[in-house]
Scaffold this motif. Structure first.
Motif, mmCIF file in Angstrom:
data_model
loop_
_atom_site.group_PDB
_atom_site.id
_atom_site.type_symbol
_atom_site.label_atom_id
_atom_site.label_comp_id
_atom_site.label_asym_id
_atom_site.label_seq_id
_atom_site.Cartn_x
_atom_site.Cartn_y
_atom_site.Cartn_z
ATOM 1 N N GLN A 1 39.700 -22.776 -26.938
ATOM 2 C CA GLN A 1 38.639 -21.949 -26.884
ATOM 3 C C GLN A 1 37.350 -22.530 -26.199
ATOM 4 O OE1 GLN A 1 38.302 -19.744 -30.266
ATOM 5 N NE2 GLN A 1 36.280 -18.599 -29.547
ATOM 6 N N VAL A 2 36.584 -22.104 -25.398
ATOM 7 C CA VAL A 2 35.425 -22.556 -24.950
ATOM 8 C C VAL A 2 34.137 -21.740 -25.291
ATOM 9 C CG1 VAL A 2 34.168 -22.846 -22.633
ATOM 10 C CG2 VAL A 2 36.494 -23.008 -22.795
ATOM 11 N N GLN A 3 33.188 -22.251 -25.652
ATOM 12 C CA GLN A 3 31.945 -21.917 -26.144
ATOM 13 C C GLN A 3 30.797 -22.036 -25.141
ATOM 14 O OE1 GLN A 3 31.142 -23.307 -30.164
ATOM 15 N NE2 GLN A 3 31.888 -21.713 -30.841
ATOM 16 N N LEU A 4 30.047 -20.833 -24.688
ATOM 17 C CA LEU A 4 29.134 -21.076 -23.426
ATOM 18 C C LEU A 4 27.770 -20.873 -24.298
ATOM 19 C CD1 LEU A 4 31.245 -19.314 -20.876
ATOM 20 C CD2 LEU A 4 31.069 -21.915 -21.200
ATOM 21 N N TYR B 1 24.513 -13.816 -17.871
ATOM 22 C CA TYR B 1 25.515 -14.300 -18.646
ATOM 23 C C TYR B 1 26.487 -15.230 -17.764
ATOM 24 C CZ TYR B 1 24.875 -9.962 -21.570
ATOM 25 O OH TYR B 1 24.332 -9.112 -22.355
ATOM 26 N N CYS B 2 26.828 -16.454 -18.459
ATOM 27 C CA CYS B 2 27.910 -17.183 -17.604
ATOM 28 C C CYS B 2 29.307 -16.776 -18.291
ATOM 29 C CB CYS B 2 27.496 -18.557 -17.906
ATOM 30 S SG CYS B 2 27.650 -19.342 -19.466
ATOM 31 N N ALA B 3 30.406 -17.266 -17.506
ATOM 32 C CA ALA B 3 31.606 -16.812 -17.908
ATOM 33 C C ALA B 3 32.646 -17.693 -17.359
ATOM 34 C CB ALA B 3 31.926 -15.474 -17.909
ATOM 35 N N SER C 1 31.403 -25.890 -24.179
ATOM 36 C CA SER C 1 31.777 -26.986 -25.261
ATOM 37 C C SER C 1 33.382 -27.315 -25.000
ATOM 38 C CB SER C 1 32.036 -26.319 -26.578
ATOM 39 O OG SER C 1 32.710 -25.132 -26.560
ATOM 40 N N GLY C 2 34.152 -28.287 -25.173
ATOM 41 C CA GLY C 2 35.236 -28.401 -24.822
ATOM 42 C C GLY C 2 35.359 -29.263 -23.818
ATOM 43 N N ARG C 3 36.532 -29.743 -23.442
ATOM 44 C CA ARG C 3 37.034 -30.934 -22.439
ATOM 45 C C ARG C 3 37.855 -30.453 -21.375
ATOM 46 N NH1 ARG C 3 40.072 -35.245 -26.152
ATOM 47 N NH2 ARG C 3 40.915 -33.294 -26.948
ATOM 48 N N THR C 4 37.684 -28.968 -21.235
ATOM 49 C CA THR C 4 38.304 -28.218 -20.134
ATOM 50 C C THR C 4 37.508 -27.518 -19.390
ATOM 51 O OG1 THR C 4 38.505 -26.461 -21.546
ATOM 52 C CG2 THR C 4 40.458 -27.986 -21.512
ATOM 53 N N PHE C 5 36.229 -27.982 -19.230
ATOM 54 C CA PHE C 5 35.101 -27.088 -18.344
ATOM 55 C C PHE C 5 35.577 -27.297 -16.809
ATOM 56 C CE2 PHE C 5 31.327 -25.350 -17.306
ATOM 57 C CZ PHE C 5 30.795 -26.359 -16.346
ATOM 58 N N SER C 6 36.037 -28.315 -16.410
ATOM 59 C CA SER C 6 36.371 -28.635 -14.901
ATOM 60 C C SER C 6 37.550 -27.845 -14.398
ATOM 61 C CB SER C 6 36.449 -30.055 -14.706
ATOM 62 O OG SER C 6 37.471 -30.495 -15.248
ATOM 63 N N SER C 7 38.314 -27.329 -15.430
ATOM 64 C CA SER C 7 39.431 -26.434 -15.195
ATOM 65 C C SER C 7 39.104 -25.208 -14.921
ATOM 66 C CB SER C 7 40.560 -26.737 -16.269
ATOM 67 O OG SER C 7 40.105 -25.824 -17.567
ATOM 68 N N SER D 1 35.440 -9.852 -10.318
ATOM 69 C CA SER D 1 35.549 -8.652 -11.337
ATOM 70 C C SER D 1 35.335 -9.573 -12.804
ATOM 71 C CB SER D 1 37.021 -8.241 -11.323
ATOM 72 O OG SER D 1 37.335 -7.433 -12.547
ATOM 73 N N ARG D 2 34.533 -8.529 -13.605
ATOM 74 C CA ARG D 2 34.290 -9.111 -14.902
ATOM 75 C C ARG D 2 35.719 -9.276 -15.576
ATOM 76 N NH1 ARG D 2 32.261 -3.760 -14.968
ATOM 77 N NH2 ARG D 2 33.082 -2.388 -16.673
ATOM 78 N N PHE D 3 36.500 -8.412 -15.283
ATOM 79 C CA PHE D 3 37.939 -8.591 -16.124
ATOM 80 C C PHE D 3 38.550 -9.553 -15.899
ATOM 81 C CE2 PHE D 3 36.775 -4.281 -17.753
ATOM 82 C CZ PHE D 3 36.319 -3.413 -16.555
ATOM 83 N N ALA D 4 38.341 -10.506 -14.946
ATOM 84 C CA ALA D 4 39.050 -11.769 -14.604
ATOM 85 C C ALA D 4 38.516 -12.843 -15.525
ATOM 86 C CB ALA D 4 38.885 -11.992 -13.183
ATOM 87 N N TYR D 5 37.267 -12.501 -16.368
ATOM 88 C CA TYR D 5 36.603 -13.750 -16.931
ATOM 89 C C TYR D 5 37.001 -13.629 -18.389
ATOM 90 C CZ TYR D 5 34.200 -14.803 -12.604
ATOM 91 O OH TYR D 5 34.060 -15.219 -11.524
ATOM 92 N N ASP D 6 37.371 -14.548 -19.360
ATOM 93 C CA ASP D 6 37.620 -14.421 -20.611
ATOM 94 C C ASP D 6 36.566 -14.832 -21.570
ATOM 95 O OD1 ASP D 6 40.028 -17.090 -19.625
ATOM 96 O OD2 ASP D 6 37.907 -17.129 -19.417
ATOM 97 N N TYR D 7 36.257 -16.206 -21.464
ATOM 98 C CA TYR D 7 34.979 -16.538 -22.470
ATOM 99 C C TYR D 7 33.671 -16.340 -21.680
ATOM 100 C CZ TYR D 7 38.792 -19.125 -24.556
ATOM 101 O OH TYR D 7 40.011 -19.387 -25.175
#
Length: 122
Positions: free
Chosen positions: A1-4, A95-97, A25-31, A105-111
């Motif tokens: 999970q990512v928190q923004l 907002y960032c996502a 947050s998290g270590r997967t930001f660059s992905s 498309s906003r539907f392609a964004y999850d967090y």
């Protein structure tokens, strides 16, 4: 999970500039592809732009092209939105996502972050 968490919003006069930040947050930001969206009062959430995982490429909505610039610092887990030549019609919550692919498309964004208010006075 990512928190923004977005920051940097505020009140600015038309023609002015603001720089928004989005810390992840998290270590997967660059992905993740990182996108920026905005929602003006009474309107749908609108795509602003995105930046690819490495930061090598960006894409913008026509309404902000040439005025807004997205950048990222993967070492700091942060994406930025530099907004210049602001107009009253740029007033919105921004907002960032995150997304696994490039999309407007906003539907392609999850967090999503909680948003930060930008108000441009005339």
């Amino acid at each position: 999970q990512v928190q923004l968490v977005e920051s940097g919003g505020g009140l600015v006069q038309a023609g002015g500039s603001l720089r928004l930040s989005c810390a992840a947050s998290g270590r997967t930001f660059s992905s993740y592809v990182m996108g920026w969206f905005r929602r003006a009062p009474g309107k749908e959430r609108e795509f602003v732009g995105y930046i690819t995982r490495s930061g090598a490429s960006t894409y913008y909505a026509d309404s902000v092209k040439g005025r807004f610039t997205i950048s990222r610092d993967n070492a700091k887990n942060t994406v930025y939105l530099q907004m210049n030549s602001l107009k009253p019609e740029d007033t919105a919550v921004y907002y960032c996502a995150t997304s696994r692919g490039t999309s407007s498309s906003r539907f392609a964004y999850d967090y999503w972050g909680q948003g930060t208010q930008v108000t441009v006075s005339s």
